[in-house]
Write an enzyme that holds these catalytic residues in place. Structure first.
Site, mmCIF file in Angstrom:
data_model
loop_
_atom_site.group_PDB
_atom_site.id
_atom_site.type_symbol
_atom_site.label_atom_id
_atom_site.label_comp_id
_atom_site.label_asym_id
_atom_site.label_seq_id
_atom_site.Cartn_x
_atom_site.Cartn_y
_atom_site.Cartn_z
ATOM 1 N N ARG A 44 3.446 7.770 11.049
ATOM 2 C CA ARG A 44 2.985 7.338 12.360
ATOM 3 C C ARG A 44 2.769 8.569 13.236
ATOM 4 O O ARG A 44 3.589 9.489 13.244
ATOM 5 C CB ARG A 44 3.990 6.388 13.018
ATOM 6 C CG ARG A 44 4.048 5.000 12.381
ATOM 7 C CD ARG A 44 2.751 4.232 12.548
ATOM 8 N NE ARG A 44 2.803 2.899 11.962
ATOM 9 C CZ ARG A 44 2.384 2.603 10.732
ATOM 10 N NH1 ARG A 44 1.904 3.555 9.945
ATOM 11 N NH2 ARG A 44 2.434 1.361 10.297
ATOM 12 N N ASN B 270 0.817 -1.215 0.000
ATOM 13 C CA ASN B 270 0.000 0.000 0.000
ATOM 14 C C ASN B 270 0.852 1.268 0.000
ATOM 15 O O ASN B 270 0.372 2.336 0.357
ATOM 16 C CB ASN B 270 -0.981 -0.002 1.179
ATOM 17 C CG ASN B 270 -0.289 -0.167 2.526
ATOM 18 O OD1 ASN B 270 0.932 -0.156 2.625
ATOM 19 N ND2 ASN B 270 -1.083 -0.329 3.577
ATOM 20 N N HIS C 87 -7.151 6.549 10.120
ATOM 21 C CA HIS C 87 -6.015 5.956 9.399
ATOM 22 C C HIS C 87 -6.519 5.140 8.200
ATOM 23 O O HIS C 87 -6.751 3.939 8.295
ATOM 24 C CB HIS C 87 -5.203 5.076 10.343
ATOM 25 C CG HIS C 87 -3.870 4.691 9.801
ATOM 26 N ND1 HIS C 87 -2.898 4.102 10.577
ATOM 27 C CD2 HIS C 87 -3.317 4.817 8.566
ATOM 28 C CE1 HIS C 87 -1.826 3.863 9.844
ATOM 29 N NE2 HIS C 87 -2.068 4.281 8.619
#
Length: 400
Positions: free
Chosen positions: A285, A147, A333
């Site tokens: 992150r 991805n 997310h």
């Protein structure tokens, strides 16, 4: 026979879709660097369907049960009374996702004496205490590149959303207004801006390649410098450290892994190095950034905008300040779990499981920890250590 515990995000509020917006997916055979897509012996799902939620089960149940294995799928992952905690004690394999991570802390690993494989359905294995996995001889793997381009596309969208002031402008339209002056008081052109990426691996380089046609000046910093021919092709300026780069850029995008060396790399002190009015995009992150320092920078005007889709912990508590801070373009997310990406990471998960159960080597590019050491992509991208500290905060937030 093995017990496989799979932690996935919740189903849609209205249940699993009965139809989809598109009938098929484009055919992609190789990633940009030539790596082949996942090559499992078979799949038991329809490409382009929802696989990353509890009902989707990554398309694994028929395969695993036909081999005599037990599959447990849950979204209940946080706290000592969670289903994940109860099922972990005799699990041989744990599958989790970056979008809904089952934090495998050292304490949890100690409670799982049978655990042999921690597998990320996606990319990014920082929700696993890598040092604890090394010490225990647990294999950690992820589906590298599955991805990366999905995330690179999300970065591009986020940059444009911020620079062009899209979210407030859209809201004026939804609310029935035609407030052009209000919309454009924070709207600029991306053309001519200096844009820099922290890390130029698969995602970061994908972002740089997509930025080139916009007429931007491109910068990067990475502990692995790109080949000279790539720097020339994209007219890149390399910086030895992020701190050297920050002050040169109008837009900074974070595309590096989380490990102890990168945790909180964006903080009050490093934000002082940014141009006033710079934009920051983070799809890597959430823990790369000091949460409250980002809020302060937006409130003071040091940052003109912050966008991304990563938080810490995940799911984010309802009172997380990034939900309401000014000039944000945050989403849950989602960057790496498009329906296109799910097809690839579900197939890659099946490929790794086939190799694991049949005693065949797992692709080197999928390995993070193996044989008691960092291996494969892990040796290139990570540092041994623990970045799961603080994940217990997730237990305070229950969806629904």
């Amino acid at each position: 026979m093995a017990k496989v515990v799979c932690v996935l995000y919740d189903d849609p509020v209205d249940g699993q879709p009965t139809s989809y917006a598109r009938d098929d997916l484009p055919t992609i055979e190789r990633y940009p660097d030539g790596q082949t897509l996942p090559t499992p012996e078979a799949i038991d799902f329809v490409p382009g369907t929802l696989l990353g939620d509890v009902s989707g089960e990554l398309g694994l149940r028929n395969y695993l049960e036909s081999q005599g294995h037990t599959l447990v799928v849950t979204s209940d992952k946080d706290g000592p009374d969670s289903e994940f905690e109860r099922e972990l004690v005799d699990a041989d394999v744990v599958i989790s996702q970056p979008f809904w991570p089952a934090y495998l802390t050292a304490e949890r690993i100690a409670k799982a004496p049978n655990l042999k494989l921690a597998l990320t359905a996606g990319i990014g294995s920082d929700h696993v205490d890598l040092q604890a996995a090394i010490d225990r001889g647990i294999t950690v793997a992820e589906i590298t590149y599955c991805n990366s381009i999905s995330v690179a596309e999300h970065v591009m969208m986020s940059i444009l959303v911020l620079v062009r002031n899209f979210v407030p402008s859209h809201q004026w339209a939804v609310d029935g207004g035609w407030n052009i002056a209000d919309c454009v008081t924070r709207s600029y052109d991306l053309e001519g801006m200096h844009v820099g990426t922290v890390a130029a691996g698969r995602i970061g380089l994908g972002v740089l390649r997509r930025l080139k046609p916009f007429g931007t000046h491109l910068h990067y910093t990475d502990r692995h410098r790109l080949p000279a021919e790539v720097e020339t092709e994209l007219d890149l300026t390399w910086h030895e450290t992020p701190e050297d780069m920050f002050g040169e850029c109008d837009v900074v995008t974070l595309n590096c892994p989380l490990h102890p060396e990168t945790e909180n790399m964006i903080n009050d002190e490093t934000l002082k190095l940014f141009k006033r009015g710079a934009y920051l995009v983070n799809t890597a992150r959430g823990k790369l950034c000091d949460r409250d320092a980002v809020v302060r920078a937006l409130e003071s005007g040091q940052l003109a905008g912050y966008a991304g889709d990563v938080w810490f912990p995940q799911p984010a508590p309802k009172d997380h300040p990034w939900r309401e801070m000014p000039h944000n373009g945050m989403t849950p997310h989602i960057s790496g779990t498009s329906l296109s990406a799910q097809t690839r990471y579900a197939a890659g998960t099946r490929e790794v499981l086939e190799c694991f159960f049949e005693g065949r080597p797992i692709r080197d590019e999928y390995l993070v920890v193996d044989g008691g050491r960092l291996a494969g992509v892990g040796a290139h991208s990570y540092s041994a250590g623990n970045a799961t500290t603080g994940s217990e905060e997730a237990a305070k937030f229950k969806v629904g």
